[in-house]
Write an enzyme that holds these catalytic residues in place. Structure first.
Site, PDB file in Angstrom:
ATOM      1  CD  GLN A   1      -2.919   0.907   2.417  1.00 12.72           C
ATOM      2  OE1 GLN A   1      -3.074  -0.178   2.969  1.00 12.72           O
ATOM      3  NE2 GLN A   1      -3.532   1.998   2.814  1.00 12.72           N
TER       4      GLN A   1
ATOM      5  CG  HIS B   1     -11.837  -1.960   5.362  1.00 14.14           C
ATOM      6  ND1 HIS B   1     -11.488  -1.319   6.518  1.00 14.14           N
ATOM      7  CD2 HIS B   1     -12.741  -2.914   5.717  1.00 14.14           C
ATOM      8  CE1 HIS B   1     -12.132  -1.854   7.545  1.00 14.14           C
ATOM      9  NE2 HIS B   1     -12.895  -2.827   7.081  1.00 14.14           N
TER      10      HIS B   1
ATOM     11  CG  ASP C   1      -8.204   3.564   3.927  1.00 17.10           C
ATOM     12  OD1 ASP C   1      -7.026   3.235   3.709  1.00 17.10           O
ATOM     13  OD2 ASP C   1      -9.028   2.809   4.480  1.00 17.10           O
TER      14      ASP C   1
ATOM     15  CG  HIS D   1      -7.569   4.075   8.371  1.00 18.22           C
ATOM     16  ND1 HIS D   1      -7.290   2.738   8.178  1.00 18.22           N
ATOM     17  CD2 HIS D   1      -6.988   4.408   9.538  1.00 18.22           C
ATOM     18  CE1 HIS D   1      -6.567   2.287   9.192  1.00 18.22           C
ATOM     19  NE2 HIS D   1      -6.383   3.288  10.031  1.00 18.22           N
TER      20      HIS D   1
END
Length: 291
Positions: free
Chosen positions: A38, A228, A231, A254
């Site tokens: 990521q 999820h 972000d 987030h």
């Protein structure tokens, strides 16, 4: 880099020229391989050559996305943005022992396209992968069965196919033990995900149901992107060419933090608003980064 010490109030980073090639990153613990990937995502399209990255650590660990979530949920969105990347799992690693290994192959594209995924469309298919290592194969089977049973009990009438991954004891290369499941819903225009990890004393049925329940709640939101994945996409939307729009099921901390960070660092304009009854629209004006 300057100011990297405990208590520092200022960090100065002057980047050098991006270079591709062959790299190996060994976390040394069960630290998340997915989070390392990521962190690399914003630079991979802008490398100067084909690149192979080997990352060792935890592939399926708490407080981070499982590697299968990246493969089945995040990757379809990255392809929309012109990403040319492959994630291959060589060996899984679970908390606390780690030992996983993933190979990432990247073909630079020199730019990222804006993404516009506001409507999800009808759910056409539900897939997934249920795995276990250094454990009996029935663990993976029970996780998958429980997830499918839960979704069918909620009236899901599309095909549900959850792959099983397990190993004969004498051919199991993992340090283990560990298990987990990722399920995903393929819509006409986007993909949603849900996941859960096994743990000592946690029945496999609970693991499967937990992942399926997360996915079902995402489906109910009518958003195109789950809470999820939102972000993870924000930094990429910020450096893409053009105006990106996505709908998310929830504005997590987030996501809100990612939005503030890209505004501070890049000066991008971001707009956030309610979309429908249960979703939120994020609109980002990309700065069009190029190599």
């Amino acid at each position: 880099v300057e100011g990297v010490y405990k208590g520092s109030t200022e960090l100065v980073f002057v980047p050098g020229k991006l270079r591709g090639g062959e790299f190996t990153f060994d976390i040394g613990t069960a630290g998340s391989v997915s989070l390392v990937i990521q962190s690399l995502l914003p630079i991979l399209p802008f490398l100067d050559r084909k690149t192979t990255i080997v990352i060792r650590g935890g592939t399926d660990v708490p407080m981070s996305p499982p590697i299968d979530y990246l493969r089945y949920v995040l990757m379809p969105f990255l392809r929309m943005m012109s990403y040319e990347m492959e994630i291959r799992v060589i060996r899984r690693g679970h908390y606390p022992r780690g030992g996983g290994e993933v190979v990432v192959h990247v073909e630079p594209t020199n730019e990222l396209k804006a993404i516009d995924v506001v409507e999800r469309g009808e759910i056409e298919f539900i897939g997934g992968r249920s795995h276990c290592v250094r454990l009996p194969k029935h663990v993976a089977e029970r996780q998958a069965y429980s997830a499918k049973e839960y979704l069918e009990s909620k009236g899901i009438r599309v095909p549900i196919e959850i792959e099983l991954e397990y190993y004969e004891h004498d051919k199991d290369p993992h340090i283990g033990p560990g298990s987990g499941i990722v399920v995903y819903a393929k819509g006409e225009k986007s993909t949603l995900g849900g996941d859960a990890l096994g743990a000592k004393g946690k029945p496999a049925e609970t693991v499967g149901r937990e992942a399926a329940e997360k996915l079902y709640n995402e489906i109910l939101s009518n958003a195109a992107v789950d809470r999820h994945c939102g972000d993870m996409l924000v930094p990429l939307m910020a450096i893409a060419h053009g105006i990106s729009r996505i709908t998310v099921s929830e504005l997590t901390l987030h996501t809100l933090t990612a939005l503030e960070v890209v505004k501070l660092i890049l000066g991008v304009k971001a707009e956030v608003g309610v979309y429908g009854h249960k979703a939120y629209l994020i609109k980002l004006y990309g700065v069009d980064v190029k190599r």
